[in-house]
Write a protein that holds these residues in place. Structure first.
Motif, PDB file in Angstrom:
ATOM      1  N   ILE A  82       0.697  -1.224   0.042  1.00  0.00           N
ATOM      2  CA  ILE A  82      -0.189   0.055  -0.123  1.00  0.00           C
ATOM      3  C   ILE A  82       0.794   1.396   0.252  1.00  0.00           C
ATOM      4  O   ILE A  82       0.357   2.390   0.117  1.00  0.00           O
ATOM      5  N   VAL A  83       2.006   1.126   0.052  1.00  0.00           N
ATOM      6  CA  VAL A  83       3.107   2.287   0.296  1.00  0.00           C
ATOM      7  C   VAL A  83       3.351   2.594  -1.183  1.00  0.00           C
ATOM      8  O   VAL A  83       4.121   1.829  -2.083  1.00  0.00           O
ATOM      9  N   THR A  84       3.058   3.985  -1.617  1.00  0.00           N
ATOM     10  CA  THR A  84       3.545   4.436  -2.961  1.00  0.00           C
ATOM     11  C   THR A  84       4.777   5.237  -2.828  1.00  0.00           C
ATOM     12  O   THR A  84       5.498   5.399  -4.004  1.00  0.00           O
ATOM     13  N   ALA A  85       5.413   5.534  -1.739  1.00  0.00           N
ATOM     14  CA  ALA A  85       6.653   6.487  -1.557  1.00  0.00           C
ATOM     15  C   ALA A  85       6.910   6.292  -0.196  1.00  0.00           C
ATOM     16  O   ALA A  85       6.010   6.307   0.816  1.00  0.00           O
ATOM     17  N   ALA A  86       8.102   6.133   0.180  1.00  0.00           N
ATOM     18  CA  ALA A  86       8.634   6.117   1.617  1.00  0.00           C
ATOM     19  C   ALA A  86      10.153   6.713   1.725  1.00  0.00           C
ATOM     20  O   ALA A  86      10.779   6.634   0.516  1.00  0.00           O
ATOM     21  N   GLN A  87      10.421   7.609   2.725  1.00  0.00           N
ATOM     22  CA  GLN A  87      11.792   8.076   3.105  1.00  0.00           C
ATOM     23  C   GLN A  87      12.069   8.009   4.243  1.00  0.00           C
ATOM     24  O   GLN A  87      11.496   8.652   5.275  1.00  0.00           O
ATOM     25  N   HIS A  88      12.891   7.065   4.735  1.00  0.00           N
ATOM     26  CA  HIS A  88      13.474   7.064   6.000  1.00  0.00           C
ATOM     27  C   HIS A  88      14.561   7.789   6.095  1.00  0.00           C
ATOM     28  O   HIS A  88      15.512   7.971   5.325  1.00  0.00           O
ATOM     29  N   THR A 145      19.113   5.491  17.347  1.00  0.00           N
ATOM     30  CA  THR A 145      19.175   6.571  16.529  1.00  0.00           C
ATOM     31  C   THR A 145      17.794   7.155  16.191  1.00  0.00           C
ATOM     32  O   THR A 145      16.541   6.554  16.158  1.00  0.00           O
ATOM     33  N   VAL A 146      17.738   8.422  15.930  1.00  0.00           N
ATOM     34  CA  VAL A 146      16.191   8.984  15.545  1.00  0.00           C
ATOM     35  C   VAL A 146      16.075   8.617  14.211  1.00  0.00           C
ATOM     36  O   VAL A 146      16.769   8.680  13.310  1.00  0.00           O
ATOM     37  N   CYS A 147      14.695   8.398  13.864  1.00  0.00           N
ATOM     38  CA  CYS A 147      14.200   8.214  12.330  1.00  0.00           C
ATOM     39  C   CYS A 147      12.923   9.028  12.129  1.00  0.00           C
ATOM     40  O   CYS A 147      12.064   8.971  13.110  1.00  0.00           O
ATOM     41  N   TYR A 148      13.129   9.678  11.232  1.00  0.00           N
ATOM     42  CA  TYR A 148      11.807  10.341  10.731  1.00  0.00           C
ATOM     43  C   TYR A 148      11.310   9.827   9.221  1.00  0.00           C
ATOM     44  O   TYR A 148      12.177   9.490   8.401  1.00  0.00           O
ATOM     45  N   ASN A 149      10.192   9.350   9.310  1.00  0.00           N
ATOM     46  CA  ASN A 149       9.727   8.488   8.371  1.00  0.00           C
ATOM     47  C   ASN A 149       8.379   8.835   7.549  1.00  0.00           C
ATOM     48  O   ASN A 149       7.168   8.254   8.184  1.00  0.00           O
ATOM     49  N   PRO A 150       8.359   9.716   6.756  1.00  0.00           N
ATOM     50  CA  PRO A 150       6.960   9.931   5.889  1.00  0.00           C
ATOM     51  C   PRO A 150       6.902   8.845   4.938  1.00  0.00           C
ATOM     52  O   PRO A 150       8.012   8.523   4.188  1.00  0.00           O
ATOM     53  N   MET A 151       5.640   8.609   4.631  1.00  0.00           N
ATOM     54  CA  MET A 151       5.206   7.490   3.711  1.00  0.00           C
ATOM     55  C   MET A 151       3.980   7.911   3.207  1.00  0.00           C
ATOM     56  O   MET A 151       3.064   8.319   3.624  1.00  0.00           O
ATOM     57  N   THR A 152       3.865   7.667   1.846  1.00  0.00           N
ATOM     58  CA  THR A 152       2.693   7.726   1.024  1.00  0.00           C
ATOM     59  C   THR A 152       1.789   6.491   0.792  1.00  0.00           C
ATOM     60  O   THR A 152       2.507   5.699   0.332  1.00  0.00           O
ATOM     61  N   VAL A 153       0.510   6.374   1.456  1.00  0.00           N
ATOM     62  CA  VAL A 153      -0.027   5.346   1.372  1.00  0.00           C
ATOM     63  C   VAL A 153      -1.334   5.224   0.555  1.00  0.00           C
ATOM     64  O   VAL A 153      -1.781   6.519   0.517  1.00  0.00           O
ATOM     65  N   SER A 154      -1.758   4.256  -0.055  1.00  0.00           N
ATOM     66  CA  SER A 154      -2.883   4.292  -0.776  1.00  0.00           C
ATOM     67  C   SER A 154      -3.886   2.992  -0.648  1.00  0.00           C
ATOM     68  O   SER A 154      -3.027   1.932  -0.682  1.00  0.00           O
ATOM     69  N   ASN A 155      -5.055   3.000  -0.515  1.00  0.00           N
ATOM     70  CA  ASN A 155      -6.103   1.911  -0.515  1.00  0.00           C
ATOM     71  C   ASN A 155      -6.589   1.783  -1.589  1.00  0.00           C
ATOM     72  O   ASN A 155      -7.607   1.007  -1.774  1.00  0.00           O
ATOM     73  N   GLY A 156      -6.131   2.329  -2.815  1.00  0.00           N
ATOM     74  CA  GLY A 156      -7.022   2.413  -4.011  1.00  0.00           C
ATOM     75  C   GLY A 156      -7.903   3.628  -4.392  1.00  0.00           C
ATOM     76  O   GLY A 156      -8.117   3.896  -5.421  1.00  0.00           O
ATOM     77  N   ALA A 157      -8.642   3.984  -3.483  1.00  0.00           N
ATOM     78  CA  ALA A 157      -9.635   4.935  -3.461  1.00  0.00           C
ATOM     79  C   ALA A 157      -8.997   6.448  -3.004  1.00  0.00           C
ATOM     80  O   ALA A 157      -9.478   7.266  -3.177  1.00  0.00           O
ATOM     81  N   GLN A 158      -8.184   6.284  -1.911  1.00  0.00           N
ATOM     82  CA  GLN A 158      -7.700   7.242  -1.215  1.00  0.00           C
ATOM     83  C   GLN A 158      -6.219   7.336  -0.910  1.00  0.00           C
ATOM     84  O   GLN A 158      -5.630   6.151  -0.970  1.00  0.00           O
ATOM     85  N   GLU A 159      -5.676   8.244  -1.125  1.00  0.00           N
ATOM     86  CA  GLU A 159      -3.968   8.571  -1.089  1.00  0.00           C
ATOM     87  C   GLU A 159      -3.881   9.530   0.315  1.00  0.00           C
ATOM     88  O   GLU A 159      -4.212  10.657   0.373  1.00  0.00           O
TER      89      GLU A 159
END
Length: 150
Positions: A68-74, A92-106
């Protein structure tokens, strides 16, 4: 505090492991994780997404969950090192934005966490024997995803 040449080298090697892990996950190159972990490593994501397992199980889990992940950046930073001969514990600090999609919503979600690693020096260099994700925060988790990351 004065660091020995060996400890400086160890820190660079370990930092390369941490960054390599992040790049492998973001690129979905889950088989590359073999070069960062010991064969009997324990990977514990239980605080963040409810999973804990060995290396093989973790690669399978990541393959499934990244569907379901279309983009990720650790992004990792500010590592603390605690050496004891041929072992090391890092946080270690981790900042992790991710773009997720269920097909109908991102949606773009953001995870803030600490990676806690137990590392061992092997014949092939430093390897991660244990990875524990310690939760700090989660932002913008859509309702459709909230029960998967409870």
């Amino acid at each position: 505090m004065t660091l020995s040449v060996q400890e400086m080298s160890d820190r660079f090697e370990i930092q390369d492991l941490l960054v390599g892990y992040c790049y492998a996950v973001d690129a979905r190159d889950f088989d590359a994780l073999d070069q960062y972990f010991t064969p009997n490593a324990v990977i514990d994501y239980s605080e963040m997404v409810g999973f804990k397992g060995g290396l093989t199980e973790t690669k399978d889990f990541l393959r499934g969950s990244f569907a379901i992940v279309t983009a990720a950046q650790h992004a990792v930073s500010t590592t603390r090192y605690e050496f004891d001969r041929d072992t090391c514990r890092t946080k270690t600090v981790c900042y992790n934005p991710m773009t997720v999609s269920n097909g109908a919503q991102e949606d773009t979600v953001t995870f803030g966490l600490w990676y806690v690693h137990d590392l061992v020096r092997t014949a092939d260099g430093w390897r991660i024997a244990r990875l524990y994700e310690e939760k700090c925060y989660r932002l913008n988790i859509p309702e459709w995803l909230s029960e998967k990351v409870a």
